[in-house]
Structures are given as C-alpha cells and as structure tokens.
Design an enzyme around this catalytic site. Structure first.
Site, PDB file in Angstrom:
ATOM      1  N   ASN A 156     -10.472 -76.121 -43.627  1.00  0.00           N
ATOM      2  CA  ASN A 156     -10.252 -75.057 -44.266  1.00  0.00           C
ATOM      3  C   ASN A 156     -10.565 -75.203 -45.843  1.00  0.00           C
ATOM      4  O   ASN A 156     -10.284 -76.252 -46.691  1.00  0.00           O
ATOM      5  CB  ASN A 156      -8.849 -74.410 -43.903  1.00  0.00           C
ATOM      6  N   HIS A 158      -9.107 -73.494 -49.264  1.00  0.00           N
ATOM      7  CA  HIS A 158      -8.072 -72.851 -49.835  1.00  0.00           C
ATOM      8  C   HIS A 158      -8.083 -72.455 -51.216  1.00  0.00           C
ATOM      9  O   HIS A 158      -8.406 -73.534 -52.082  1.00  0.00           O
ATOM     10  CB  HIS A 158      -6.642 -73.622 -49.584  1.00  0.00           C
TER      11      HIS A 158
HETATM   12  C1  GAR Z   1     -12.319 -67.857 -50.569  1.00  0.00           C
HETATM   13  O1  GAR Z   1     -11.679 -67.654 -52.220  1.00  0.00           O
HETATM   14  C2  GAR Z   1     -11.381 -68.612 -49.890  1.00  0.00           C
HETATM   15  O2  GAR Z   1     -10.687 -69.733 -50.533  1.00  0.00           O
HETATM   16  C3  GAR Z   1     -10.423 -67.795 -49.283  1.00  0.00           C
HETATM   17  O3  GAR Z   1     -10.789 -66.497 -49.197  1.00  0.00           O
HETATM   18  C4  GAR Z   1     -11.988 -66.478 -49.771  1.00  0.00           C
HETATM   19  C5  GAR Z   1     -13.121 -66.137 -48.985  1.00  0.00           C
HETATM   20  O4  GAR Z   1     -14.372 -65.884 -49.853  1.00  0.00           O
HETATM   21  N1  GAR Z   1      -9.609 -68.377 -48.253  1.00  0.00           N
HETATM   22  C6  GAR Z   1      -8.281 -68.185 -48.237  1.00  0.00           C
HETATM   23  O5  GAR Z   1      -7.299 -67.480 -48.899  1.00  0.00           O
HETATM   24  C7  GAR Z   1      -7.519 -68.832 -46.799  1.00  0.00           C
HETATM   25  N2  GAR Z   1      -6.223 -68.835 -46.694  1.00  0.00           N
HETATM   26  P1  GAR Z   1     -15.778 -65.603 -49.257  1.00  0.00           P
HETATM   27  O6  GAR Z   1     -15.456 -64.611 -47.955  1.00  0.00           O
HETATM   28  O7  GAR Z   1     -16.428 -64.825 -50.294  1.00  0.00           O
HETATM   29  O8  GAR Z   1     -16.305 -66.953 -48.880  1.00  0.00           O
END
Ligand code: GAR
Length: 264
Positions: A156, A158
């Site tokens: 994952n 984060h």
């Molecule tokens: C990213 O910032 C990732 O770190 C976060 O969602 C975003 C997805 O961006 N993930 C979380 O918060 C997981 N708990 P993306 O769809 O543009 O890759």
C-alpha cells in the site's frame, strides 16, 4: 531474461500512482507489468488510464454492496467464512469496540472482498498494489492473497510518514499538526490499518507558504517515484522480513516484523 513481475493494481480515484507505475513499466525502468486494475468505484477516473493502456479492468461496487447488506441483514456470506477467526486476527478495531459495529464491518466487507477475489483470480499476479484504494482490507481477503511462509503480496502507499498519521487524510493530518516535514510510505499490508512492515519512505520540507494543496502536490511527486522503486525491490527479490522484540522508550514490550533489504 527474468520474467516480469505481474502486478495487479487497486484504485479508488484518479490513478496518478497507477499511471506512474505503468509509465515505469513501459519504459522498462522496472521489471514489472500491470496485469489488471480494479476499483471499488465505477466513477474512478483512473479506470480510463487502464482502458487507454489496454489493461483489463473491473469494478466491485463497494457502496452498493454495503447498502444492500444494510437492507438485508441475513445476507449471504462466502461458504468458507469464519467470523470468529477473522475477528480474532483483525487489528482494525480495538478489541473493546461495539460488537455489532465490528461484525457488520467485517461481514459486509467479506461480500465485497469475495467479489474482488473472484474478479482478480481471472488474472495471474505476483503482487497486488493499493494505489489510492480507499477501503480497509480484512484478514479474510489478505489471507487469501498471501501465501504462508512467503513474502506478503499486498503493498500500500500511504500519504504520511508512518507510523504517524495512519488513516485516510495523511497529508491533511500532517499539515494540520504543524509538521515541518511531510512524506509518504510504502508498506506491506497486515491485519491493522497502515501498520504493516515499511518498505520505503520519501520526505519533503513543509515551508511557511505551503498549503494543504501544495503539500499534496509535493507528496504525490514523491509517491510517483517511491512506489515504482518499491515494486522494483520486490521484483528483484531484494526484500525479506525479520521479526524481533524490544522494549520501547515508553517501557512497553514490542514485537515487530520489519523489512530488511538484501544486498547483492
Ligand atoms: C495518494 O495520495 C495515496 O497516497 C492516497 O490516495 C492518493 C491516491 O492518488 N492513499 C491513501 O490515502 C490510502 N489510505 P492517485 O489516485 O492519484 O494515485
């Protein structure tokens, strides 16, 4: 030539991390290929990125499944589902949480996860990456993906420097706390929320003129570099787990499993 690592990706949103991974695969900067993209949400614009790259994609509509579970309390569970076993192994909720709340969470997710597993198993994959997948996975799903005795198979990303700021608002929490550095973390997924062994981290400075939006931009740029790097370490067999116990600074006995990079 060494076989390329087959990577499945789960997303919920815009898929900029998915794009970064696909780009590094296409440029052969990493020894991997994306073999499917799944989403909990049919509106996820990241699905278009999969479509444009001719990568198979699918949706498991979590919202609809959870709504149906609320409407029909006697909903059907996967045949092999053992609630007590799952409850005993989960670390998503404190053990003293309201029983009905945990039960409903685990049982309704089991329905969604059974459908996810069903769609994923049509594709052979070596690693599953969560690239902005905004649902917690339960031990039911994780145990079916992992192989006992082998390296975990789910990674994952984060948006914070774990173990600080787990949950769904890592950059907001970092900014609102007044931190002077922020960052992102790639970790293996275990039975807790953002608690699994850390594979890699990148950091950035937070300056007085930063806003939540500007630190999200800084953070995403770090994520796009970090995730492919961690996938490459996995593809090259550079990761191993080690478990050890120690007494923390607060005097607590801790047992932790950590990722060590193998040299050579
Ligand atoms: C990213 O910032 C990732 O770190 C976060 O969602 C975003 C997805 O961006 N993930 C979380 O918060 C997981 N708990 P993306 O769809 O543009 O890759």
């Amino acid at each position: 030539m060494v076989d390329r690592l087959k990577v499945g990706v789960l997303i919920s949103g815009s898929g900029s991390n998915l794009q970064a991974i696909m780009d590094q695969c296409d440029k052969k900067n990493i020894n991997a290929e994306v073999v499917f993209v799944g989403s909990d949400n049919k509106e996820a614009t990241g699905l278009l990125k999969a479509k444009n790259s001719n990568i198979p994609y699918f949706v498991v509509d979590y919202k609809k499944i959870i709504k149906n579970c609320k409407k029909t309390p006697e909903f059907k569970l996967p045949n092999d589902y053992d609630l007590n076993k799952i409850k005993a192994s989960q670390n998503l909720f404190p053990k003293n949480s309201v029983k009905e709340k945990i039960n409903f969470f685990l049982l309704s997710r089991a329905r969604a996860e059974a459908e996810l597993l069903n769609k994923m198993c049509k594709h052979q994959f070596d690693l599953l990456v969560l690239a902005g997948f905004m649902h917690k996975l339960t031990p039911y799903f994780i145990s079916k993906v992992n192989t006992p005795g082998k390296l975990p198979k789910i990674m994952n990303i984060h948006p914070a420097i774990l173990p600080s700021f787990p949950g769904i608002c890592g950059y907001e929490d970092t900014f609102n706390y007044g931190c002077k550095v922020g960052g992102c973390t790639v970790h293996f997924v275990d039975f807790g929320e953002d608690t699994g062994p850390i594979i890699g981290q990148k950091v950035f400075s937070i300056t007085p003129d930063d806003t939540i939006d500007s630190i999200k931009r800084k953070g995403l740029e770090k994520e796009w570099a970090l995730f492919p790097e961690c996938i490459q370490l996995y593809a090259n067999n550079k990761l191993k787990l080690e478990t050890y116990s120690y007494i923390s600074g607060l005097g607590k006995q801790i047992t932790r499993t950590v990722v060590k990079q193998q040299s050579g």
